[in-house]
Design a protein around this motif. Structure first.
Motif, PDB file in Angstrom:
ATOM      1  N   LYS A   1       0.838  -1.189   0.000  1.00  0.00           N
ATOM      2  CA  LYS A   1       0.000   0.000   0.000  1.00  0.00           C
ATOM      3  C   LYS A   1       0.879   1.248   0.000  1.00  0.00           C
ATOM      4  CE  LYS A   1      -3.539  -2.688   0.145  1.00  0.00           C
ATOM      5  NZ  LYS A   1      -4.311  -2.920  -1.094  1.00  0.00           N
ATOM      6  N   ASP A   2       0.253   2.400   0.303  1.00  0.00           N
ATOM      7  CA  ASP A   2       0.995   3.647   0.164  1.00  0.00           C
ATOM      8  C   ASP A   2       2.192   3.746   1.103  1.00  0.00           C
ATOM      9  OD1 ASP A   2      -0.574   3.833   2.408  1.00  0.00           O
ATOM     10  OD2 ASP A   2      -1.117   5.930   2.107  1.00  0.00           O
ATOM     11  N   ARG A   3       2.138   3.099   2.264  1.00  0.00           N
ATOM     12  CA  ARG A   3       3.272   3.171   3.191  1.00  0.00           C
ATOM     13  C   ARG A   3       4.541   2.572   2.580  1.00  0.00           C
ATOM     14  NH1 ARG A   3       2.517   4.779   8.303  1.00  0.00           N
ATOM     15  NH2 ARG A   3       0.384   5.048   9.066  1.00  0.00           N
ATOM     16  N   SER A   4       4.385   1.512   1.800  1.00  0.00           N
ATOM     17  CA  SER A   4       5.558   0.917   1.150  1.00  0.00           C
ATOM     18  C   SER A   4       6.213   1.922   0.206  1.00  0.00           C
ATOM     19  CB  SER A   4       5.151  -0.334   0.366  1.00  0.00           C
ATOM     20  OG  SER A   4       4.814  -1.391   1.233  1.00  0.00           O
ATOM     21  N   GLY A   5       5.389   2.656  -0.528  1.00  0.00           N
ATOM     22  CA  GLY A   5       5.932   3.677  -1.412  1.00  0.00           C
ATOM     23  C   GLY A   5       6.664   4.761  -0.650  1.00  0.00           C
ATOM     24  N   VAL A   6       6.127   5.138   0.512  1.00  0.00           N
ATOM     25  CA  VAL A   6       6.777   6.155   1.344  1.00  0.00           C
ATOM     26  C   VAL A   6       8.125   5.642   1.841  1.00  0.00           C
ATOM     27  CG1 VAL A   6       6.632   7.437   3.512  1.00  0.00           C
ATOM     28  CG2 VAL A   6       4.610   7.240   2.038  1.00  0.00           C
ATOM     29  N   TYR A   7       8.170   4.388   2.287  1.00  0.00           N
ATOM     30  CA  TYR A   7       9.431   3.822   2.777  1.00  0.00           C
ATOM     31  C   TYR A   7      10.485   3.779   1.675  1.00  0.00           C
ATOM     32  CZ  TYR A   7       6.405   2.159   6.577  1.00  0.00           C
ATOM     33  OH  TYR A   7       5.510   2.075   7.622  1.00  0.00           O
ATOM     34  N   ILE A   8      10.066   3.349   0.481  1.00  0.00           N
ATOM     35  CA  ILE A   8      11.005   3.266  -0.636  1.00  0.00           C
ATOM     36  C   ILE A   8      11.452   4.672  -1.051  1.00  0.00           C
ATOM     37  CG2 ILE A   8      11.287   2.572  -3.043  1.00  0.00           C
ATOM     38  CD1 ILE A   8       9.220   0.343  -2.457  1.00  0.00           C
ATOM     39  N   GLY A   9      10.500   5.602  -1.081  1.00  0.00           N
ATOM     40  CA  GLY A   9      10.833   6.974  -1.425  1.00  0.00           C
ATOM     41  C   GLY A   9      11.812   7.588  -0.449  1.00  0.00           C
ATOM     42  N   ASN A  10      11.651   7.283   0.845  1.00  0.00           N
ATOM     43  CA  ASN A  10      12.590   7.790   1.854  1.00  0.00           C
ATOM     44  C   ASN A  10      13.992   7.251   1.603  1.00  0.00           C
ATOM     45  OD1 ASN A  10      10.553   9.205   3.123  1.00  0.00           O
ATOM     46  ND2 ASN A  10      10.156   7.615   4.659  1.00  0.00           N
ATOM     47  N   LEU A  11      14.060   5.981   1.202  1.00  0.00           N
ATOM     48  CA  LEU A  11      15.361   5.380   0.887  1.00  0.00           C
ATOM     49  C   LEU A  11      16.015   6.104  -0.290  1.00  0.00           C
ATOM     50  CD1 LEU A  11      17.365   2.955   1.373  1.00  0.00           C
ATOM     51  CD2 LEU A  11      16.070   1.746  -0.401  1.00  0.00           C
ATOM     52  N   LEU A  12      15.244   6.360  -1.334  1.00  0.00           N
ATOM     53  CA  LEU A  12      15.772   7.043  -2.514  1.00  0.00           C
ATOM     54  C   LEU A  12      16.167   8.478  -2.187  1.00  0.00           C
ATOM     55  CD1 LEU A  12      13.234   5.791  -5.226  1.00  0.00           C
ATOM     56  CD2 LEU A  12      15.527   4.924  -4.754  1.00  0.00           C
ATOM     57  N   ALA A  13      15.405   9.115  -1.307  1.00  0.00           N
ATOM     58  CA  ALA A  13      15.681  10.512  -0.945  1.00  0.00           C
ATOM     59  C   ALA A  13      17.023  10.658  -0.233  1.00  0.00           C
ATOM     60  CB  ALA A  13      14.560  11.048  -0.062  1.00  0.00           C
ATOM     61  N   GLN A  14      17.505   9.568   0.347  1.00  0.00           N
ATOM     62  CA  GLN A  14      18.795   9.589   1.026  1.00  0.00           C
ATOM     63  C   GLN A  14      19.958   9.340   0.072  1.00  0.00           C
ATOM     64  OE1 GLN A  14      18.568   6.862   4.341  1.00  0.00           O
ATOM     65  NE2 GLN A  14      16.649   7.755   5.075  1.00  0.00           N
ATOM     66  N   GLY A  15      19.658   9.266  -1.241  1.00  0.00           N
ATOM     67  CA  GLY A  15      20.707   9.098  -2.235  1.00  0.00           C
ATOM     68  C   GLY A  15      21.064   7.658  -2.538  1.00  0.00           C
ATOM     69  N   TYR A  16      20.194   6.707  -2.164  1.00  0.00           N
ATOM     70  CA  TYR A  16      20.484   5.304  -2.446  1.00  0.00           C
ATOM     71  C   TYR A  16      20.593   5.101  -3.962  1.00  0.00           C
ATOM     72  CZ  TYR A  16      20.413   0.230  -1.891  1.00  0.00           C
ATOM     73  OH  TYR A  16      20.751  -1.100  -1.897  1.00  0.00           O
ATOM     74  N   ASP A  17      21.654   4.452  -4.393  1.00  0.00           N
ATOM     75  CA  ASP A  17      21.995   4.348  -5.818  1.00  0.00           C
ATOM     76  C   ASP A  17      21.238   3.196  -6.482  1.00  0.00           C
ATOM     77  OD1 ASP A  17      23.145   4.761  -8.248  1.00  0.00           O
ATOM     78  OD2 ASP A  17      25.072   3.848  -7.746  1.00  0.00           O
ATOM     79  N   LEU A  18      19.924   3.336  -6.572  1.00  0.00           N
ATOM     80  CA  LEU A  18      19.076   2.331  -7.205  1.00  0.00           C
ATOM     81  C   LEU A  18      18.811   2.747  -8.643  1.00  0.00           C
ATOM     82  CD1 LEU A  18      17.387  -0.280  -6.653  1.00  0.00           C
ATOM     83  CD2 LEU A  18      15.435   1.237  -6.229  1.00  0.00           C
ATOM     84  N   LYS A  19      18.987   1.810  -9.577  1.00  0.00           N
ATOM     85  CA  LYS A  19      18.787   2.113 -10.985  1.00  0.00           C
ATOM     86  C   LYS A  19      17.416   1.658 -11.499  1.00  0.00           C
ATOM     87  CE  LYS A  19      22.887   3.868 -11.854  1.00  0.00           C
ATOM     88  NZ  LYS A  19      23.504   3.786 -10.540  1.00  0.00           N
ATOM     89  N   THR A  20      16.901   0.544 -10.966  1.00  0.00           N
ATOM     90  CA  THR A  20      15.634  -0.021 -11.454  1.00  0.00           C
ATOM     91  C   THR A  20      14.744  -0.392 -10.287  1.00  0.00           C
ATOM     92  OG1 THR A  20      16.671  -0.918 -13.462  1.00  0.00           O
ATOM     93  CG2 THR A  20      14.573  -1.884 -12.786  1.00  0.00           C
ATOM     94  N   LEU A  21      13.491   0.065 -10.338  1.00  0.00           N
ATOM     95  CA  LEU A  21      12.494  -0.263  -9.316  1.00  0.00           C
ATOM     96  C   LEU A  21      11.238  -0.761 -10.018  1.00  0.00           C
ATOM     97  CD1 LEU A  21      11.376  -0.282  -6.415  1.00  0.00           C
ATOM     98  CD2 LEU A  21      10.725   2.133  -6.753  1.00  0.00           C
ATOM     99  N   LYS A  22      10.792  -1.966  -9.626  1.00  0.00           N
ATOM    100  CA  LYS A  22       9.593  -2.552 -10.236  1.00  0.00           C
ATOM    101  C   LYS A  22       8.542  -2.798  -9.165  1.00  0.00           C
ATOM    102  CE  LYS A  22       9.850  -5.494 -13.519  1.00  0.00           C
ATOM    103  NZ  LYS A  22      10.068  -6.720 -14.322  1.00  0.00           N
ATOM    104  N   LEU A  23       7.380  -2.179  -9.364  1.00  0.00           N
ATOM    105  CA  LEU A  23       6.242  -2.358  -8.452  1.00  0.00           C
ATOM    106  C   LEU A  23       5.003  -2.753  -9.248  1.00  0.00           C
ATOM    107  CD1 LEU A  23       6.878   0.839  -6.298  1.00  0.00           C
ATOM    108  CD2 LEU A  23       7.269  -1.524  -5.576  1.00  0.00           C
TER     109      LEU A  23
END
Length: 272
Positions: free
Chosen positions: A54-76
């Motif tokens: 649900k939306d909380r998962s998106g928030v958690y992932i977004g927080n990770l990306l906001a910290q500069g995590y070097d992720l190239k591909t995300l599939k949901l």
């Protein structure tokens, strides 16, 4: 506690975490993002498709990306993380996120509006995929806003939309991608032309290409091996050619050198 086991994805030559169809919940995604923050090895690909997120998962992932995590591909794919989840991930595209490929999952009319707001700000995102939350949920107004917004994007090269109907919408988005592909190819060609005109830059690019192709062998070793093979093959072809030559006066050092140069250019640099 969810345990991370990086692997090599089947479609990417990069380390990836593949957790599709695992009945994951928002809490497990929270644990996943916390482990990723602590992990020594950074995953380039994360696939959480077809989980009950649900939306909380998106928030958690977004927080990770906001910290500069070097992720190239995300599939949901098949997940429904809006609206807060969609917004939190997409708003990172403007600065901190390094995503090149994103499947944001199912979006409704609100999600489509959020997508239109944030995606054009990204200069890195090349591929975007999303699915209609339910048949007929996208309004004409939301689709038009999305088209107008994505028209401003210069980076997107492919957009994959899964829905029933909306053919005109899909075709207009595809036309935008086709425009961007042509512009991308033109910029690439212009860059190559500029490098050819600058001997130093061109030499640096050639060195990078050679070292990458040779699995980081020293340039001198690679050139000795490669040029030696090319020369041996060419001399063999020259010998066969001269055997068929009826005029011995043609078999001179000068003409042989010219023949060797022309053979190498025609066979190893056909586009030059």
């Amino acid at each position: 506690m969810l345990t991370i086991k990086p692997s090599v994805t089947s479609n990417h030559d990069e380390s990836g975490i593949i957790l599709s169809n695992k009945l994951l919940t928002d809490l497990e995604v929270l644990n996943l993002t916390r482990e990723l923050q602590r992990a020594d090895t950074k995953a380039k690909v994360i696939d959480l498709s077809f989980n009950n997120l649900k939306d909380r998962s998106g928030v958690y992932i977004g927080n990770l990306l906001a910290q500069g995590y070097d992720l190239k591909t995300l599939k949901l794919t098949g997940c429904c993380i809006e609206k807060d989840g969609v917004q939190r991930i997409l708003e990172t595209l403007n600065n901190s996120s390094k995503l090149r490929s994103l499947d944001i999952g199912q979006v409704s009319d609100i999600g489509l509006s959020i997508l239109a707001k944030y995606v054009p700000r990204s200069e890195k995102l090349k591929y975007l995929a999303f699915q209609e939350f339910s048949e007929g949920c996208w309004t004409e107004n939301a689709k038009r806003n999305a088209i107008d917004a994505l028209y401003q994007s210069q980076s997107l090269l492919d957009v994959e939309i899964t829905c029933l109907g909306h053919q005109d919408f899909i075709e207009e988005i595809q036309a935008i991608c086709d425009r961007n592909k042509k512009a991308h190819a033109q910029r690439k060609e212009e860059k190559l032309c500029a490098q050819r005109q600058d001997p130093k830059l061109f030499a640096e690019e050639i060195q990078k290409f050679i070292e990458g192709s040779a699995q980081n062998l020293p340039v001198r070793v690679y050139l000795e091996n490669s040029l030696g093979t090319i020369l041996n093959d060419t001399l063999y072809e020259l010998a066969k050619f001269r055997q068929k030559e009826s005029d011995p006066s043609q078999n001179t050092a000068s003409k042989n050198i010219k023949w060797i140069i022309r053979h190498i250019i025609d066979n190893y640099f056909p586009n030059k």
